[in-house]
Design an enzyme around this catalytic site. Structure first.
Site, PDB file in Angstrom:
ATOM      1  N   ARG A  15       0.886  -1.364  -0.056  1.00 28.82           N
ATOM      2  CA  ARG A  15       0.018  -0.069  -0.001  1.00 28.82           C
ATOM      3  C   ARG A  15       0.830   1.264   0.014  1.00 28.82           C
ATOM      4  O   ARG A  15       0.291   2.328  -0.269  1.00 28.82           O
ATOM      5  CB  ARG A  15      -1.011  -0.109   1.261  1.00 28.82           C
ATOM      6  CG  ARG A  15      -2.166  -1.000   1.108  1.00 28.82           C
ATOM      7  CD  ARG A  15      -2.600  -1.610   2.167  1.00 28.82           C
ATOM      8  NE  ARG A  15      -1.796  -2.371   3.271  1.00 28.82           N
ATOM      9  CZ  ARG A  15      -2.326  -2.841   4.197  1.00 28.82           C
ATOM     10  NH1 ARG A  15      -3.369  -2.548   4.900  1.00 28.82           N
ATOM     11  NH2 ARG A  15      -1.411  -3.533   5.117  1.00 28.82           N
ATOM     12  N   ASN A 378      41.886  37.853   7.055  1.00 29.73           N
ATOM     13  CA  ASN A 378      40.977  38.256   6.305  1.00 29.73           C
ATOM     14  C   ASN A 378      40.831  37.724   4.999  1.00 29.73           C
ATOM     15  O   ASN A 378      41.776  38.058   4.316  1.00 29.73           O
ATOM     16  CB  ASN A 378      40.651  39.904   6.517  1.00 29.73           C
ATOM     17  CG  ASN A 378      39.382  40.375   5.792  1.00 29.73           C
ATOM     18  OD1 ASN A 378      38.388  40.467   6.524  1.00 29.73           O
ATOM     19  ND2 ASN A 378      39.470  40.859   4.680  1.00 29.73           N
TER      20      ASN A 378
HETATM   21  C1  UD1 Z   1      -1.722  -6.198  10.890  1.00 28.28           C
HETATM   22  C2  UD1 Z   1      -2.533  -7.386  11.640  1.00 28.28           C
HETATM   23  C3  UD1 Z   1      -3.975  -6.633  12.205  1.00 28.28           C
HETATM   24  C4  UD1 Z   1      -3.489  -5.195  12.917  1.00 28.28           C
HETATM   25  C5  UD1 Z   1      -2.645  -4.251  12.290  1.00 28.28           C
HETATM   26  C6  UD1 Z   1      -2.131  -3.304  13.086  1.00 28.28           C
HETATM   27  C7  UD1 Z   1      -2.186  -9.361  10.804  1.00 28.28           C
HETATM   28  C8  UD1 Z   1      -2.630 -10.426   9.902  1.00 28.28           C
HETATM   29  N1  UD1 Z   1      -3.047  -8.170  10.904  1.00 28.28           N
HETATM   30  O1  UD1 Z   1      -2.320  -5.968   9.725  1.00 28.28           O
HETATM   31  O2  UD1 Z   1      -4.700  -7.558  12.854  1.00 28.28           O
HETATM   32  O3  UD1 Z   1      -4.624  -4.500  13.247  1.00 28.28           O
HETATM   33  O4  UD1 Z   1      -1.404  -5.156  11.802  1.00 28.28           O
HETATM   34  O5  UD1 Z   1      -1.263  -2.517  12.344  1.00 28.28           O
HETATM   35  O6  UD1 Z   1      -1.056  -9.474  11.457  1.00 28.28           O
HETATM   36  N2  UD1 Z   1       5.418  -8.720   7.669  1.00 28.28           N
HETATM   37  C9  UD1 Z   1       6.362  -9.663   7.818  1.00 28.28           C
HETATM   38  N3  UD1 Z   1       6.260 -10.610   6.782  1.00 28.28           N
HETATM   39  C10 UD1 Z   1       5.062 -10.985   6.316  1.00 28.28           C
HETATM   40  C11 UD1 Z   1       3.961  -9.962   6.244  1.00 28.28           C
HETATM   41  C12 UD1 Z   1       4.280  -8.697   7.166  1.00 28.28           C
HETATM   42  O7  UD1 Z   1       7.386  -9.491   8.131  1.00 28.28           O
HETATM   43  O8  UD1 Z   1       4.876 -11.812   5.337  1.00 28.28           O
HETATM   44  C13 UD1 Z   1       5.465  -7.591   8.588  1.00 28.28           C
HETATM   45  C14 UD1 Z   1       5.568  -6.140   7.898  1.00 28.28           C
HETATM   46  O9  UD1 Z   1       6.800  -5.809   7.249  1.00 28.28           O
HETATM   47  C15 UD1 Z   1       5.001  -5.330   8.863  1.00 28.28           C
HETATM   48  C16 UD1 Z   1       3.921  -6.198   9.580  1.00 28.28           C
HETATM   49  O10 UD1 Z   1       4.550  -7.550   9.696  1.00 28.28           O
HETATM   50  O11 UD1 Z   1       5.920  -4.560   9.658  1.00 28.28           O
HETATM   51  C17 UD1 Z   1       2.650  -5.901   9.799  1.00 28.28           C
HETATM   52  O12 UD1 Z   1       2.286  -6.296   8.503  1.00 28.28           O
HETATM   53  P1  UD1 Z   1       1.170  -5.578   7.509  1.00 28.28           P
HETATM   54  O13 UD1 Z   1       1.206  -6.153   6.073  1.00 28.28           O
HETATM   55  O14 UD1 Z   1       1.216  -4.111   7.648  1.00 28.28           O
HETATM   56  O15 UD1 Z   1      -0.111  -5.877   8.502  1.00 28.28           O
HETATM   57  P2  UD1 Z   1      -1.589  -5.272   8.405  1.00 28.28           P
HETATM   58  O16 UD1 Z   1      -2.318  -5.602   7.018  1.00 28.28           O
HETATM   59  O17 UD1 Z   1      -1.463  -3.987   8.628  1.00 28.28           O
HETATM   60 CA    CA Z   2       0.502  -2.568   8.940  1.00 25.99          CA
END
Ligand code: UD1
Ligand code: CA
Length: 460
Positions: A15, A378
């Site tokens: 995103r 200077n």
């Molecule tokens: C996640 C939570 C959601 C919560 C929100 C809060 C899950 C499934 N959902 O959603 O419930 O409300 O955070 O901010 O956990 N990452 C990895 N490996 C992966 C996928 C993600 O390391 O395979 C890391 C990303 O780098 C990131 C974090 O996990 O720092 C969260 O991932 P993101 O995709 O942002 O989760 P959200 O959809 O925001």
């Molecule tokens: Ca997130």
């Protein structure tokens, strides 16, 4: 008791619409993951912090390496549950394990300590941080039983219309009893909508096995802001900068129109320093006491001693200014420039890899590169050090108490002795001994009446 912190930072962050891994985007002058690491450090000593990397792993690891963390590479980004599961062999399976997401930069160490204490006191299987949002769009929703325990977390995409109305959300910050986590993490199934393994499913899995998962409510929702888009990034940046301004103001720094200045997290400034509107203080800039930083000045990795005046619209990067010196307006110091005590650098003067000695002056329109300039010397308006011959850079050395006349061209390598004078408009190519006068310009010729004769001719 063992306490390990795992930071999930492997995702791309679709995103953000960026080629760059999300956790490397900056807010408040630091990468998102650096903020998370800073609060994690308060909780667990270095050795017990593990960062899960994946997308642009080399860049993320290079950024954090100097701090000495352990890294685990997640092979293929198959969701937060998969990310944590990849740490199985890298962390202890007893004690506590706190999970943080690398995209929540506003989290404070105090909140993490509260989470640890809540988990320790309740002895639940896990405690997770929740908050209430007027607009919970995008966050996982928390389902509670009558006893106030968490029974499940439903992700936005999988939530029913009814569940979407729930305003209690999952922050993505959890403290688990390690043993139970590792015992059951393998039970996470691929999500039916996305096919990813969601760490959030652990709440339901633990509850199903009869364990208690407790919510810990944090009232200040801003702390839990997860950055998914550049709009949220700008929002987080704003909050971090406001926090920094407040910290400085409470410690005795005046900031005029604080909403217009940009100050990075690691910047320091001493008491009674005044920061005028639209100033940017970046990187490891350290400013002493009683300084004034003029409107529109940009300082990056600048070290200023006490009582320094930086007049408006001056740029200083990777350079040093000693006590009571004055720089600007419209001056530029870069690449290890060093302005001595009580020295003055005026408008449209550029210093590169140059030491301007104590009390020396270069007040107008000059380029001083690769130079050593003695005390009280200077430098006249328009002086240029010709430090570059098209291939190499050469040094200019000017002794103490010298006087370099306006519009002098100093062809480096060159040495100009102490107390010497350079006549205005000179091109200097040879050594000037101490106390000498050097003239390096064509002698003026005057032809009396020349102009009058010429004009008569043209009318004839
Ligand atoms: C996640 C939570 C959601 C919560 C929100 C809060 C899950 C499934 N959902 O959603 O419930 O409300 O955070 O901010 O956990 N990452 C990895 N490996 C992966 C996928 C993600 O390391 O395979 C890391 C990303 O780098 C990131 C974090 O996990 O720092 C969260 O991932 P993101 O995709 O942002 O989760 P959200 O959809 O925001
Ligand atoms: Ca997130």
């Amino acid at each position: 008791m063992n306490h390990t912190v795992v930071i999930l930072a492997a995702g791309l962050g679709t995103r953000m619409r960026s080629k760059r891994a999300k956790v490397l985007h900056r807010a408040g002058g630091l990468a998102l993951v650096e903020h998370v690491v800073a609060s994690a450090r308060a909780l667990a000593p270095y050795g017990r912090i593990v960062v899960v990397t994946g997308h642009q792993a080399e860049l993320v690891e290079a950024l954090l390496q100097p701090l000495g963390f352990g890294f685990v590479r997640q092979q293929g980004q198959r969701g937060t549950g998969h990310a944590l599961a990849s740490c199985r062999d890298a962390v202890p399976h007893d004690g506590l394990l706190t999970v943080l997401y690398g995209d929540t930069p506003l989290l404070t160490a105090a909140t993490l300590e509260r989470l640890r204490d809540a988990q320790t006191d309740s002895g639940a299987a896990a405690t997770l941080i929740t908050t209430t949002l007027d607009d919970p769009t995008g966050y996982g929703r928390i389902l509670l039983n009558d006893a106030g325990g968490v029974t499940a977390i439903v992700e936005e995409k999988a939530a029913t219309a009814e569940q979407r109305k729930i305003k209690l959300i999952n922050s993505g910050i959890y403290c688990f009893q390690s043993e139970l986590l590792w015992k059951h993490i393998g039970e996470i199934e691929p999500n039916s909508v996305s096919g990813e393994l969601y760490l959030t499913d652990m709440a339901e899995i633990l509850a199903r096995h009869g364990h208690v998962v407790r919510p810990m409510h944090v009232d200040d929702a801003t702390e839990l802001l997860g950055i998914n888009t550049r709009v949220e990034l700008a929002h987080a940046d704003r909050i971090l900068r406001d926090r920094k301004n407040e910290e400085l103001m409470l410690s005795g720094v005046t900031i005029e129109r604080p909403e217009t200045v940009t100050i990075d997290m690691h910047v320091q400034a001493g008491t009674d320093t005044i920061i005028e509107p639209f100033v940017r203080l970046l990187g490891a800039t350290h400013i002493g006491e009683d300084c004034r930083i003029g409107a529109g000045a940009i300082l990056e990795n600048a070290i200023l001693s006490d009582g320094v005046t930086v007049a408006p619209y001056t740029l200083i990067s990777d350079s040093r200014v000693d006590a009571a010196a004055q720089v600007g307006p419209f001056a530029r110091l870069r690449m290890d420039a060093h302005v001595g005590r009580d020295a003055r650098v005026g408008n449209f003067v550029e210093l590169k890899k140059t030491h301007l000695g104590a009390g020396a002056k270069s007040q107008h329109l000059a380029y001083l590169g690769d130079s050593e300039i003695g005390e009280r010397t200077n430098i006249g308006a328009g002086t240029i050090t010709c430090n570059y011959d098209g291939e190499k850079k050469h040094r200019t050395t000017i002794g103490a108490g010298a006087f370099v006349g306006s519009n002098s061209t100093l062809v480096a390598p060159i040495e100009i002795g102490e107390g010497s004078y350079i006549a205005a408009g000179s091109v200097i190519t040879d050594v000037v001994p101490a106390d000498a006068l050097a003239l390096g310009r064509a002698r003026q010729t005057v032809k009396p009446g020349w102009a009058k004769k010429r004009s008569k001719k043209s009318w004839a």
